[in-house]
Structure formats: C-alpha cells, structure tokens
Design a protein around this motif. Sequence first.
Motif, PDB file in Angstrom:
ATOM      1  N   TYR A   1      26.937   6.651 -11.500  1.00  0.00           N
ATOM      2  CA  TYR A   1      27.146   6.020 -10.470  1.00  0.00           C
ATOM      3  C   TYR A   1      26.576   6.552  -9.104  1.00  0.00           C
ATOM      4  O   TYR A   1      25.765   6.511  -7.832  1.00  0.00           O
ATOM      5  CB  TYR A   1      28.367   5.720  -9.881  1.00  0.00           C
ATOM      6  CG  TYR A   1      29.050   5.201  -8.753  1.00  0.00           C
ATOM      7  CD1 TYR A   1      28.818   3.592  -8.963  1.00  0.00           C
ATOM      8  CD2 TYR A   1      28.815   5.950  -7.969  1.00  0.00           C
ATOM      9  CE1 TYR A   1      29.289   2.925  -8.094  1.00  0.00           C
ATOM     10  CE2 TYR A   1      29.535   4.652  -6.921  1.00  0.00           C
ATOM     11  CZ  TYR A   1      29.484   3.434  -6.776  1.00  0.00           C
ATOM     12  OH  TYR A   1      29.785   2.769  -5.533  1.00  0.00           O
ATOM     13  N   ILE A   2      26.695   8.414  -9.155  1.00  0.00           N
ATOM     14  CA  ILE A   2      26.791   9.189  -7.827  1.00  0.00           C
ATOM     15  C   ILE A   2      24.760   9.228  -8.064  1.00  0.00           C
ATOM     16  O   ILE A   2      24.299   9.343  -7.113  1.00  0.00           O
ATOM     17  CB  ILE A   2      27.145  10.346  -7.871  1.00  0.00           C
ATOM     18  CG1 ILE A   2      28.897  10.302  -8.383  1.00  0.00           C
ATOM     19  CG2 ILE A   2      26.367  11.142  -7.480  1.00  0.00           C
ATOM     20  CD1 ILE A   2      29.656  11.447  -8.250  1.00  0.00           C
ATOM     21  N   TRP A   3      24.314   9.341  -9.773  1.00  0.00           N
ATOM     22  CA  TRP A   3      23.090   9.915  -9.354  1.00  0.00           C
ATOM     23  C   TRP A   3      22.141   8.836  -9.103  1.00  0.00           C
ATOM     24  O   TRP A   3      21.707   8.341  -7.674  1.00  0.00           O
ATOM     25  CB  TRP A   3      22.891  10.073 -10.708  1.00  0.00           C
ATOM     26  CG  TRP A   3      21.266  10.404 -11.278  1.00  0.00           C
ATOM     27  CD1 TRP A   3      21.008  11.212 -10.883  1.00  0.00           C
ATOM     28  CD2 TRP A   3      20.222   9.273 -11.630  1.00  0.00           C
ATOM     29  NE1 TRP A   3      19.075  11.144 -11.482  1.00  0.00           N
ATOM     30  CE2 TRP A   3      18.855   9.869 -12.314  1.00  0.00           C
ATOM     31  CE3 TRP A   3      20.821   8.340 -12.834  1.00  0.00           C
ATOM     32  CZ2 TRP A   3      18.214   9.235 -13.116  1.00  0.00           C
ATOM     33  CZ3 TRP A   3      19.965   7.885 -13.410  1.00  0.00           C
ATOM     34  CH2 TRP A   3      18.319   8.712 -13.719  1.00  0.00           C
ATOM     35  N   ALA A   4      22.471   7.494  -9.154  1.00  0.00           N
ATOM     36  CA  ALA A   4      21.667   5.921  -8.735  1.00  0.00           C
ATOM     37  C   ALA A   4      21.793   6.090  -7.338  1.00  0.00           C
ATOM     38  O   ALA A   4      20.996   5.068  -6.859  1.00  0.00           O
ATOM     39  CB  ALA A   4      23.156   4.983  -9.294  1.00  0.00           C
ATOM     40  N   SER A   5      23.290   6.072  -7.049  1.00  0.00           N
ATOM     41  CA  SER A   5      23.223   5.961  -5.354  1.00  0.00           C
ATOM     42  C   SER A   5      22.896   7.013  -4.538  1.00  0.00           C
ATOM     43  O   SER A   5      21.785   6.481  -3.761  1.00  0.00           O
ATOM     44  CB  SER A   5      24.653   6.322  -4.597  1.00  0.00           C
ATOM     45  OG  SER A   5      25.384   5.375  -5.611  1.00  0.00           O
ATOM     46  N   LEU A   6      22.536   8.161  -4.877  1.00  0.00           N
ATOM     47  CA  LEU A   6      21.814   8.799  -4.175  1.00  0.00           C
ATOM     48  C   LEU A   6      20.449   8.801  -3.875  1.00  0.00           C
ATOM     49  O   LEU A   6      20.066   8.879  -3.180  1.00  0.00           O
ATOM     50  CB  LEU A   6      22.127  10.732  -5.249  1.00  0.00           C
ATOM     51  CG  LEU A   6      23.124  11.394  -4.555  1.00  0.00           C
ATOM     52  CD1 LEU A   6      23.098  12.683  -6.059  1.00  0.00           C
ATOM     53  CD2 LEU A   6      23.347  11.417  -2.947  1.00  0.00           C
TER      54      LEU A   6
ATOM     55  N   SER B   1       7.677  -0.952  -7.002  1.00  0.00           N
ATOM     56  CA  SER B   1       7.760  -0.678  -5.378  1.00  0.00           C
ATOM     57  C   SER B   1       9.548  -0.893  -5.422  1.00  0.00           C
ATOM     58  O   SER B   1       9.182  -0.835  -3.677  1.00  0.00           O
ATOM     59  CB  SER B   1       7.280  -2.021  -6.069  1.00  0.00           C
ATOM     60  OG  SER B   1       5.687  -2.052  -6.478  1.00  0.00           O
ATOM     61  N   CYS B   2      10.115  -0.755  -5.979  1.00  0.00           N
ATOM     62  CA  CYS B   2      11.436  -1.637  -5.360  1.00  0.00           C
ATOM     63  C   CYS B   2      12.689  -0.568  -6.199  1.00  0.00           C
ATOM     64  O   CYS B   2      13.784  -0.918  -6.839  1.00  0.00           O
ATOM     65  CB  CYS B   2      11.209  -3.389  -5.138  1.00  0.00           C
ATOM     66  SG  CYS B   2      10.355  -4.181  -4.870  1.00  0.00           S
ATOM     67  N   PRO B   3      12.335   0.835  -5.838  1.00  0.00           N
ATOM     68  CA  PRO B   3      13.544   1.450  -6.558  1.00  0.00           C
ATOM     69  C   PRO B   3      14.343   1.303  -6.482  1.00  0.00           C
ATOM     70  O   PRO B   3      15.646   1.573  -7.133  1.00  0.00           O
ATOM     71  CB  PRO B   3      12.862   3.534  -6.200  1.00  0.00           C
ATOM     72  CG  PRO B   3      12.033   1.992  -4.782  1.00  0.00           C
ATOM     73  CD  PRO B   3      11.300   1.169  -5.203  1.00  0.00           C
ATOM     74  N   HIS B   4      14.810   0.920  -5.139  1.00  0.00           N
ATOM     75  CA  HIS B   4      16.265   0.507  -3.909  1.00  0.00           C
ATOM     76  C   HIS B   4      17.144   0.199  -5.200  1.00  0.00           C
ATOM     77  O   HIS B   4      18.171  -0.636  -5.594  1.00  0.00           O
ATOM     78  CB  HIS B   4      16.220   0.200  -2.920  1.00  0.00           C
ATOM     79  CG  HIS B   4      15.810  -0.418  -2.255  1.00  0.00           C
ATOM     80  ND1 HIS B   4      13.682  -0.490  -2.903  1.00  0.00           N
ATOM     81  CD2 HIS B   4      15.228  -1.995  -1.575  1.00  0.00           C
ATOM     82  CE1 HIS B   4      13.532  -1.115  -2.108  1.00  0.00           C
ATOM     83  NE2 HIS B   4      13.944  -1.651  -1.480  1.00  0.00           N
TER      84      HIS B   4
ATOM     85  N   LEU C   1      21.155   0.138 -11.698  1.00  0.00           N
ATOM     86  CA  LEU C   1      21.700   1.236 -12.603  1.00  0.00           C
ATOM     87  C   LEU C   1      23.217   1.810 -12.013  1.00  0.00           C
ATOM     88  O   LEU C   1      24.399   2.091 -13.002  1.00  0.00           O
ATOM     89  CB  LEU C   1      21.095   2.494 -12.414  1.00  0.00           C
ATOM     90  CG  LEU C   1      19.822   2.416 -13.152  1.00  0.00           C
ATOM     91  CD1 LEU C   1      18.886   4.160 -12.341  1.00  0.00           C
ATOM     92  CD2 LEU C   1      19.500   2.252 -14.506  1.00  0.00           C
ATOM     93  N   ILE C   2      23.399   0.620 -10.752  1.00  0.00           N
ATOM     94  CA  ILE C   2      25.094   1.498 -10.281  1.00  0.00           C
ATOM     95  C   ILE C   2      25.980   0.430 -10.812  1.00  0.00           C
ATOM     96  O   ILE C   2      27.059   1.041 -11.198  1.00  0.00           O
ATOM     97  CB  ILE C   2      25.230   1.136  -8.765  1.00  0.00           C
ATOM     98  CG1 ILE C   2      24.092   2.533  -8.510  1.00  0.00           C
ATOM     99  CG2 ILE C   2      26.265   0.782  -8.140  1.00  0.00           C
ATOM    100  CD1 ILE C   2      23.769   1.432  -6.356  1.00  0.00           C
ATOM    101  N   TYR C   3      25.587  -0.594 -11.239  1.00  0.00           N
ATOM    102  CA  TYR C   3      26.243  -1.183 -11.802  1.00  0.00           C
ATOM    103  C   TYR C   3      27.093  -1.312 -13.599  1.00  0.00           C
ATOM    104  O   TYR C   3      27.644  -2.128 -14.084  1.00  0.00           O
ATOM    105  CB  TYR C   3      25.628  -2.870 -12.020  1.00  0.00           C
ATOM    106  CG  TYR C   3      26.048  -3.920 -10.380  1.00  0.00           C
ATOM    107  CD1 TYR C   3      27.062  -5.115 -10.149  1.00  0.00           C
ATOM    108  CD2 TYR C   3      25.223  -3.763  -9.213  1.00  0.00           C
ATOM    109  CE1 TYR C   3      27.305  -5.468  -9.043  1.00  0.00           C
ATOM    110  CE2 TYR C   3      25.742  -3.982  -7.965  1.00  0.00           C
ATOM    111  CZ  TYR C   3      26.676  -4.708  -7.791  1.00  0.00           C
ATOM    112  OH  TYR C   3      27.773  -5.412  -6.310  1.00  0.00           O
TER     113      TYR C   3
END
Length: 299
Positions: free
Chosen positions: A191-196, A233-236, A242-244
């Motif tokens: 969660y932390i890794w994906a959020s960063l 193109s859309c890593p966010h 990944l967060i979910y």
Amino acid sequence: MPAPGAMLAAAWALLAAAFLAALLLLRRAPAPRPAGVGLVISGLFQDLIRYGKTKRGCGQLPGWLRLLQVPKRWFTHFYVVSVLWNGFLLICLFRAEFLGESFPSWIQDMHHALGRDSQNKDMGNCRRLAECLWTSVFSSGVIHIVQYCFGLGYYIAVGSTVLCQVPTHVRNGKKLSVQICWYHIIGVFMYIWASLHQHRCLAILANLRKSRTGKVVSVSHSVPFGDWFESVSCPHYFAELLIYVSMAITLGIHNVTWWCVVMYVLFNQALAAVLCHEFYQKNFSSYPKHRKAFIPLVF
C-alpha cells in the motif's frame, strides 16, 4: 435468499462486469458510423465513458449533452466526501474498539443489510484530497454529471464496504483481538509503495504545467516522463489498482467481497487508461511506442 455478504459481492461484481463490457465495446473493430437513434446512443456512450482530455476529438456534442457537463476539477469533491464519510466511520470504529461504544443504530442496520464478518481495515483519501487541492493542475476539461454523481456514491460505498468487513461484535462495542499475520505486513508495505509511486506520477503530471518556481504557466497537455511513465501511459491508474490489491491482501487474501471491488477497479481504470493512451498516441507523433496503456509489459 442470498446472504447479505454475497449480495454486496454481487453488486461489485455487476459493476465490474459493466465496465468490462464498456471496455470490450470500445476495443471492438470500428463499426460503420451510426445514424439516427444509433448516433444518439453512440454519442451518449462515448460521453459517459470519457472525461477531461479524452472527450476531445469525439465530435461536437448535442446541446442537451453539453448541459450535463461539470468541470473536471470537481473531482476534488469526491475526496472531500470520502474524507468526511470515511473519517466519520473511522471515529465510530475507534470509539467501538477503545471505548466499548456501539455503532449508531442506523449504521448497524445498514451494514446488517449489506455486510459480512471478516477482518478490519480502513482506507482514506486524505492524500488524494491534498493532491487535488495543492498538487494537481486542472485544465478546462469536463465530466458528465452522471460520472460526477457516480463518483460521489462510489466513495461512500467503498467506505461502507470496508466497514462491512469489521466483525459484528466490534460494531456492537466489544473488543477486537488483532493478530498480525504475514499478509498484513505485505499488504501494508505494498500500500505504501504503490501510494508513493502514485503521488510521484501525479506530481510529474502537475509539473508539466508549472515553471521551476512552481507557478502554473500552462494547462495544455504534454508527454510525461519519469518513474513508471517510462513503462505505461497511466501509471497513476496502475498504482490505484495496486492500492486496492494491497487492501485485498491485508484483509486476508480470501475476502471475496473485496476482490470483487478489485475487479471493478481493474476494469474501471483499464477503460480510463485505454482512452488516455489513445489520446497520447493521436496527439503526439513521437509518443514512445514501447509504452503500454495500463499494466507494464501486459496491457
């Protein structure tokens, strides 16, 4: 009669199926240009699945459709609602856990109709709210009023779904015995890794419109580079998935309801990523050909 938990999972699975169908319709071979009623239906479909920059190049919308558009910057409202609603639920949860108080009766009734017993994990959108307010730079893009209303309902539903995973005895004011397992640790770190990474990618997008001093100098679109943009193109959007997934792992891996939420996020974000990817390819002739739309090396 199906169990309440099964009904909640089925509702999320139905949403996932709807976005999968929209994605498949978008990706199918081009059909002859419709006319009459077909043209209206096609225009409404495109209007409902696109927002912001991806609405460009779809032709002039009928006047009645343009009346149903709201500014894309209203995305901020989603996170305001999420912070207020999920913050309220989190306070209720803490009061039940540490003070032995029961949840309000109307929340217990609602979650008795929807919920199931499992483990506890909450999520927040304070970071996304802060990014919308102080990081992101919005253009004059618009979203459909249906998308706006859906987004507001979505963030309320997600918070309620998370709370449904809290055991009934905790919602009734009894103590929760928490045992830390290996999957909790993996889920939290993921969660932390994906959020960063999501924050970095959103900052990259915002900086495309800012000077070195941080002043907004343009609202036009440019090709982003750096971090996960080198692969997709859309890593966010990928980070959001990944967060979910990290929450599904933290909830115990076998939580069917939350995996249905993950499937919804997968198809929802995949649809948005495909539209953004097509926008970049159409508007920038030198756009990197190796980039995928959504998932590195895969899609």
